[in-house]
Write an enzyme that holds these catalytic residues in place. Sequence first.
Site, PDB file in Angstrom:
ATOM      1  N   HIS A   1      53.419 101.877  30.153  1.00  0.00           N
ATOM      2  CA  HIS A   1      54.642 102.171  29.417  1.00  0.00           C
ATOM      3  C   HIS A   1      54.279 102.512  27.981  1.00  0.00           C
ATOM      4  O   HIS A   1      53.115 102.403  27.578  1.00  0.00           O
ATOM      5  CB  HIS A   1      55.612 100.990  29.472  1.00  0.00           C
TER       6      HIS A   1
ATOM      7  N   HIS B   1      46.832  89.729  28.030  1.00  0.00           N
ATOM      8  CA  HIS B   1      47.996  90.123  27.237  1.00  0.00           C
ATOM      9  C   HIS B   1      48.652  88.896  26.609  1.00  0.00           C
ATOM     10  O   HIS B   1      49.816  88.585  26.825  1.00  0.00           O
ATOM     11  CB  HIS B   1      49.005  90.878  28.126  1.00  0.00           C
TER      12      HIS B   1
ATOM     13  N   ASP C   1      53.488  94.524  31.148  1.00  0.00           N
ATOM     14  CA  ASP C   1      54.745  93.974  30.633  1.00  0.00           C
ATOM     15  C   ASP C   1      55.890  94.061  31.642  1.00  0.00           C
ATOM     16  O   ASP C   1      56.360  95.155  31.982  1.00  0.00           O
ATOM     17  CB  ASP C   1      55.140  94.712  29.365  1.00  0.00           C
TER      18      ASP C   1
ATOM     19  N   ASP D   1      51.302  98.755  21.793  1.00  0.00           N
ATOM     20  CA  ASP D   1      50.072  98.035  22.114  1.00  0.00           C
ATOM     21  C   ASP D   1      49.459  98.493  23.432  1.00  0.00           C
ATOM     22  O   ASP D   1      48.360  98.061  23.790  1.00  0.00           O
ATOM     23  CB  ASP D   1      50.319  96.520  22.135  1.00  0.00           C
ATOM     24  N   HIS D   2      50.140  99.393  24.145  1.00  0.00           N
ATOM     25  CA  HIS D   2      49.622  99.888  25.420  1.00  0.00           C
ATOM     26  C   HIS D   2      49.261 101.368  25.383  1.00  0.00           C
ATOM     27  O   HIS D   2      48.758 101.893  26.377  1.00  0.00           O
ATOM     28  CB  HIS D   2      50.647  99.647  26.529  1.00  0.00           C
TER      29      HIS D   2
END
Length: 306
Positions: free
Chosen positions: A62, A265, A207, A66-67
């Site tokens: 997504h 994470h 997430d 942070d990804h």
Amino acid sequence: MTRELVILGTASQVPTRQRNHNGYLLRWDDEMIMFDPGEGSQRQMLRAGASATDLTRICVTHFHGDHCLGLPGMIQRLSLDRVPHPVPIHFPAGGAEYFARLRHASAFHETADIRPEPVEREGQTIPVRGGTITARRLRHPVEAYGYQLVEPDGRRMLPQRLAAYGITGPAIGDLIRAGHLDLDGRRVLLADVSEARRGQRFAFVMDTGLCDAVYALAEAADLLVIESTFLTEDAALAAEAGHLTAAQAARVATESGVRRLVLTHFSQRYPDPARFAAEAREHFTGDLVIAEDLGRVRVPRLSSPV
């Protein structure tokens, strides 16, 4: 062939002194797949001894920063190194505008063959060398997908049975290809000298709140990489933000028959990773790994038939 996870970063939301932003490399035979390149992924690859030239595809779950904020650097590095092969990039279709911005975040001469291949639906499959990736829609405030890589089931040759029939050398390959072999007027079937072997499974779940897709992705995984952003003491916050606790992730692993569980994470509010291990151990008795930056985790070998 090598099948292992190389962990580039384990932090959620913001990096810490000990944790880089997210980033994961999966070596799967001759594929090297990058998952969720956060900031600093390019440097972490260097520290891990991994080359951008070896990347064969990138999967983004997504478009929270942070990804994905490591994507511009990775894409530009592929051109700088003149990677000779195509590199597909998979990402939620609803985030196509974000991908376009990240791809052209600054001026550079694009020479790499970057192939955007957005995930447009639940259950979409992606053929890869050595298996198939399936994308499942997760529950998060923005469109998000988890990925499951499954190797096709196969056969395991049994040396003692091969020896009993006197089958050696190139004849073994002939038997595998044809499914049978005629020896001295006698037909030997592949099933006579082998047993069914379940294909290996890898799952990547970032997430998300708890949902059916999490279980579908984790089902019978040999290696499950899953977020555990919070501890149970902050379960209400986890639910509000669309995240999992370590306890929830561990229960998913137990109920799904996971062989090796990797928790990652982590929120910056918890400086001690041992707390995640302690909470997970209350619900999962299998092989548990608390992810550390630059760590390596092997995909466990299969030892039993289908």
